[in-house]
Design a protein around this motif. Structure first.
Motif, PDB file in Angstrom:
ATOM      1  N   ARG A 148       0.841  -1.204   0.000  1.00  9.64           N
ATOM      2  CA  ARG A 148       0.000   0.000   0.000  1.00  9.64           C
ATOM      3  C   ARG A 148       0.874   1.252   0.000  1.00  9.64           C
ATOM      4  O   ARG A 148       0.564   2.239  -0.665  1.00  9.64           O
ATOM      5  N   ARG A 149       2.001   1.188   0.715  1.00  6.26           N
ATOM      6  CA  ARG A 149       2.934   2.335   0.692  1.00  6.26           C
ATOM      7  C   ARG A 149       3.486   2.534  -0.728  1.00  6.26           C
ATOM      8  O   ARG A 149       3.623   3.649  -1.203  1.00  6.26           O
ATOM      9  N   THR A 150       3.788   1.404  -1.390  1.00 10.40           N
ATOM     10  CA  THR A 150       4.283   1.506  -2.779  1.00 10.40           C
ATOM     11  C   THR A 150       3.240   2.192  -3.666  1.00 10.40           C
ATOM     12  O   THR A 150       3.578   3.062  -4.480  1.00 10.40           O
ATOM     13  N   LEU A 151       1.967   1.829  -3.495  1.00  4.50           N
ATOM     14  CA  LEU A 151       0.915   2.460  -4.315  1.00  4.50           C
ATOM     15  C   LEU A 151       0.853   3.964  -4.045  1.00  4.50           C
ATOM     16  O   LEU A 151       0.680   4.767  -4.969  1.00  4.50           O
ATOM     17  N   ASP A 152       1.041   4.350  -2.774  1.00  2.00           N
ATOM     18  CA  ASP A 152       1.063   5.789  -2.440  1.00  2.00           C
ATOM     19  C   ASP A 152       2.247   6.479  -3.111  1.00  2.00           C
ATOM     20  O   ASP A 152       2.118   7.581  -3.653  1.00  2.00           O
ATOM     21  N   ILE A 153       3.405   5.813  -3.060  1.00  2.64           N
ATOM     22  CA  ILE A 153       4.606   6.409  -3.672  1.00  2.64           C
ATOM     23  C   ILE A 153       4.396   6.594  -5.169  1.00  2.64           C
ATOM     24  O   ILE A 153       4.736   7.631  -5.739  1.00  2.64           O
ATOM     25  N   ALA A 159       7.502   6.738 -10.926  1.00  3.50           N
ATOM     26  CA  ALA A 159       8.501   5.663 -10.986  1.00  3.50           C
ATOM     27  C   ALA A 159       9.798   6.059 -10.271  1.00  3.50           C
ATOM     28  O   ALA A 159      10.462   5.209  -9.660  1.00  3.50           O
ATOM     29  N   ALA A 160      10.159   7.344 -10.313  1.00  4.24           N
ATOM     30  CA  ALA A 160      11.395   7.771  -9.643  1.00  4.24           C
ATOM     31  C   ALA A 160      11.288   7.534  -8.130  1.00  4.24           C
ATOM     32  O   ALA A 160      12.266   7.134  -7.477  1.00  4.24           O
ATOM     33  N   GLY A 161      10.089   7.774  -7.585  1.00  5.56           N
ATOM     34  CA  GLY A 161       9.883   7.512  -6.150  1.00  5.56           C
ATOM     35  C   GLY A 161      10.022   6.036  -5.836  1.00  5.56           C
ATOM     36  O   GLY A 161      10.577   5.653  -4.789  1.00  5.56           O
ATOM     37  N   VAL A 162       9.511   5.198  -6.723  1.00  2.86           N
ATOM     38  CA  VAL A 162       9.637   3.746  -6.524  1.00  2.86           C
ATOM     39  C   VAL A 162      11.115   3.349  -6.554  1.00  2.86           C
ATOM     40  O   VAL A 162      11.584   2.553  -5.731  1.00  2.86           O
ATOM     41  N   ASP A 164      13.682   5.256  -5.781  1.00  8.28           N
ATOM     42  CA  ASP A 164      14.292   5.719  -4.525  1.00  8.28           C
ATOM     43  C   ASP A 164      14.032   4.720  -3.407  1.00  8.28           C
ATOM     44  O   ASP A 164      14.915   4.413  -2.607  1.00  8.28           O
ATOM     45  N   ASP A 165      12.808   4.236  -3.362  1.00 10.51           N
ATOM     46  CA  ASP A 165      12.406   3.341  -2.276  1.00 10.51           C
ATOM     47  C   ASP A 165      13.012   1.947  -2.422  1.00 10.51           C
ATOM     48  O   ASP A 165      13.461   1.343  -1.450  1.00 10.51           O
ATOM     49  N   MET A 166      13.036   1.459  -3.667  1.00 13.65           N
ATOM     50  CA  MET A 166      13.387   0.039  -3.858  1.00 13.65           C
ATOM     51  C   MET A 166      14.872  -0.230  -4.034  1.00 13.65           C
ATOM     52  O   MET A 166      15.392  -1.234  -3.538  1.00 13.65           O
ATOM     53  N   VAL A 167      15.538   0.605  -4.813  1.00 11.89           N
ATOM     54  CA  VAL A 167      16.896   0.249  -5.249  1.00 11.89           C
ATOM     55  C   VAL A 167      17.827  -0.093  -4.077  1.00 11.89           C
ATOM     56  O   VAL A 167      18.553  -1.094  -4.136  1.00 11.89           O
ATOM     57  N   PRO A 168      17.788   0.704  -2.971  1.00 14.10           N
ATOM     58  CA  PRO A 168      18.689   0.347  -1.865  1.00 14.10           C
ATOM     59  C   PRO A 168      18.432  -1.059  -1.311  1.00 14.10           C
ATOM     60  O   PRO A 168      19.346  -1.687  -0.770  1.00 14.10           O
ATOM     61  N   ARG A 187      18.049   1.663 -11.368  1.00 12.74           N
ATOM     62  CA  ARG A 187      17.243   2.895 -11.312  1.00 12.74           C
ATOM     63  C   ARG A 187      16.706   3.242 -12.707  1.00 12.74           C
ATOM     64  O   ARG A 187      15.531   3.555 -12.882  1.00 12.74           O
ATOM     65  N   ARG A 188      17.562   3.117 -13.708  1.00 10.47           N
ATOM     66  CA  ARG A 188      17.149   3.429 -15.081  1.00 10.47           C
ATOM     67  C   ARG A 188      16.023   2.496 -15.536  1.00 10.47           C
ATOM     68  O   ARG A 188      15.042   2.917 -16.137  1.00 10.47           O
ATOM     69  N   LEU A 189      16.178   1.213 -15.206  1.00 13.00           N
ATOM     70  CA  LEU A 189      15.166   0.228 -15.635  1.00 13.00           C
ATOM     71  C   LEU A 189      13.809   0.522 -14.996  1.00 13.00           C
ATOM     72  O   LEU A 189      12.770   0.417 -15.648  1.00 13.00           O
ATOM     73  N   ILE A 190      13.831   0.879 -13.717  1.00 11.10           N
ATOM     74  CA  ILE A 190      12.563   1.152 -13.019  1.00 11.10           C
ATOM     75  C   ILE A 190      11.925   2.426 -13.578  1.00 11.10           C
ATOM     76  O   ILE A 190      10.719   2.461 -13.869  1.00 11.10           O
ATOM     77  N   GLU A 191      12.743   3.458 -13.773  1.00  9.89           N
ATOM     78  CA  GLU A 191      12.199   4.744 -14.238  1.00  9.89           C
ATOM     79  C   GLU A 191      11.672   4.653 -15.664  1.00  9.89           C
ATOM     80  O   GLU A 191      10.890   5.504 -16.095  1.00  9.89           O
ATOM     81  N   ALA A 192      12.086   3.604 -16.401  1.00 14.30           N
ATOM     82  CA  ALA A 192      11.618   3.450 -17.790  1.00 14.30           C
ATOM     83  C   ALA A 192      10.189   2.913 -17.857  1.00 14.30           C
ATOM     84  O   ALA A 192       9.571   2.925 -18.928  1.00 14.30           O
ATOM     85  N   GLN A 193       9.659   2.409 -16.756  1.00 15.67           N
ATOM     86  CA  GLN A 193       8.335   1.773 -16.807  1.00 15.67           C
ATOM     87  C   GLN A 193       7.235   2.772 -16.436  1.00 15.67           C
ATOM     88  O   GLN A 193       7.439   3.638 -15.583  1.00 15.67           O
ATOM     89  N   PRO A 194       6.057   2.646 -17.068  1.00 18.83           N
ATOM     90  CA  PRO A 194       4.969   3.591 -16.773  1.00 18.83           C
ATOM     91  C   PRO A 194       4.447   3.391 -15.342  1.00 18.83           C
ATOM     92  O   PRO A 194       4.260   2.249 -14.904  1.00 18.83           O
ATOM     93  N   PRO A 195       4.189   4.497 -14.627  1.00 19.40           N
ATOM     94  CA  PRO A 195       3.652   4.366 -13.265  1.00 19.40           C
ATOM     95  C   PRO A 195       2.391   3.501 -13.204  1.00 19.40           C
ATOM     96  O   PRO A 195       2.211   2.720 -12.258  1.00 19.40           O
ATOM     97  N   ALA A 196       1.532   3.602 -14.224  1.00 24.17           N
ATOM     98  CA  ALA A 196       0.291   2.802 -14.186  1.00 24.17           C
ATOM     99  C   ALA A 196       0.606   1.308 -14.219  1.00 24.17           C
ATOM    100  O   ALA A 196      -0.076   0.494 -13.580  1.00 24.17           O
ATOM    101  N   THR A 197       1.650   0.936 -14.954  1.00 28.68           N
ATOM    102  CA  THR A 197       2.049  -0.477 -15.015  1.00 28.68           C
ATOM    103  C   THR A 197       2.632  -0.929 -13.676  1.00 28.68           C
ATOM    104  O   THR A 197       2.358  -2.034 -13.202  1.00 28.68           O
ATOM    105  N   ILE A 198       3.425  -0.053 -13.064  1.00 27.04           N
ATOM    106  CA  ILE A 198       4.023  -0.408 -11.774  1.00 27.04           C
ATOM    107  C   ILE A 198       2.908  -0.595 -10.734  1.00 27.04           C
ATOM    108  O   ILE A 198       2.940  -1.533  -9.930  1.00 27.04           O
TER     109      ILE A 198
END
Ligand code: MLT
Length: 286
Positions: A148-153, A159-162, A164-168, A187-198
């Motif tokens: 649920r926190r991920t959905l808020d982010i 995707a950049a927020g995701v 930040d949260d996930m990569v570490p 980070r690049r791979l995550i930011e390349a994906q659409p937020p709606a898909t994430i």
């Protein structure tokens, strides 16, 4: 690295996949990506398995493929019963489209969750399994709260927020220190994906069922891979799968976190190559 993906239209939807390895080979390995990376996470495997055609499907919505539009409401009314199984059906539909019968099929993390769906929906389609940095248990308690926190982010920071949260959490301290390029690439791979898909994939994972019960029914050779520093899907999860799947092999990779194929491609590829050498594999129909 920018990768060219192949495209097919299946049931009116665009399906995309990456071709690696030797496209003309009848021996086929299918690799299903993690959340929320897309197919390019498999670049370190591109030339790793001589004599094998390697196909990395983009799950719905990733890498420019069409989403299956699994809204929060439709998620609970999908046929099959679980949305993660709809992802498995998507992989099977792509195999059908490409005329591939019984490949070796592997998945890392969310890709592994899709494998459990495949074992529910079409176990006959895999001649052997690779389960990397994954776990058969569903989400509950703190894990659901984290989703649920991920959905808020996603809603507030995209995707950049995701990232930040996930990569570490995705890589080990050693990878951070010795292979910073892996961190940059993730980070690049995550930011390349659409937020709606994430967001959709987050909901798909949070509604996935407990899958421990499918493990004793596995009758094909199985390789389990785990980074010893993986805190998301742990060595204990891997050992549990190893015990439950008769005759399975486990490869533990020291100094490595959740993204074992990217953090230690040499060790990951060696374990998979050794396994492929033992199982052979017939990719063609029939
Ligand atoms: C993944 O790598 O696919 C995810 O970390 C899996 C998860 O969040 O459960």
């Amino acid at each position: 690295m920018a990768t060219t993906l192949s495209t097919r239209t299946i049931d009116g939807r665009t399906a995309r996949f990456m071709e690696l390895g030797e496209a003309s080979s009848a021996r086929v390995l299918v690799l299903i990506h993690a959340f929320p990376m897309g197919t390019a996470m498999w670049e370190p495997q591109r030339a790793a398995f001589p004599g094998w055609r390697v196909i990395a499907p983009a799950l719905p919505g990733f890498d420019g493929s069409d989403s299956h539009a699994l809204t929060p409401h439709s998620l609970f009314r999908t046929a099959p019963a679980y949305a993660i199984d709809a992802y498995a059906d998507h992989v099977v539909a792509l195999l059908d489209e490409l005329g591939i019968g019984r490949p070796v099929i592997g998945g890392l993390s969310m890709g592994g969750y899709v494998m459990f769906g495949l074992l529910r929906r079409a176990p006959e389609r895999a001649s052997a399994l690779i389960l990397a940095d994954t776990r058969p248990t569903g989400d509950s308690g703190e894990r659901l709260a984290a989703r649920r926190r991920t959905l808020d982010i996603i809603a507030t920071k995209g995707a950049a927020g995701v990232a930040d949260d996930m990569v570490p959490k995705l890589v080990s301290a050693r990878t951070r220190a010795e292979r910073p390029a892996v961190v940059t690439e993730l980070r690049r791979l995550i930011e390349a994906q659409p937020p709606a898909t994430i967001a959709e994939a987050t909901r798909v994972m949070m509604t996935r069922p407990e899958s421990t019960d499918v493990l004793p029914d596995v009758r094909v050779p199985t390789l389990i891979v785990v980074g010893e520093e993986d805190t998301i899907t742990t060595v204990a999860d891997a050992e549990m799968m190893h015990e439950a799947i008769r005759g399975s092999t486990i490869a533990r990779i020291p100094g490595v976190g959740h993204m074992s194929n990217m953090e230690a491609p040499e060790a990951f590829n060696a374990a998979v190559r050794d396994f492929l050498g033992r199982v052979g594999g017939r990719g063609g129909v029939g």
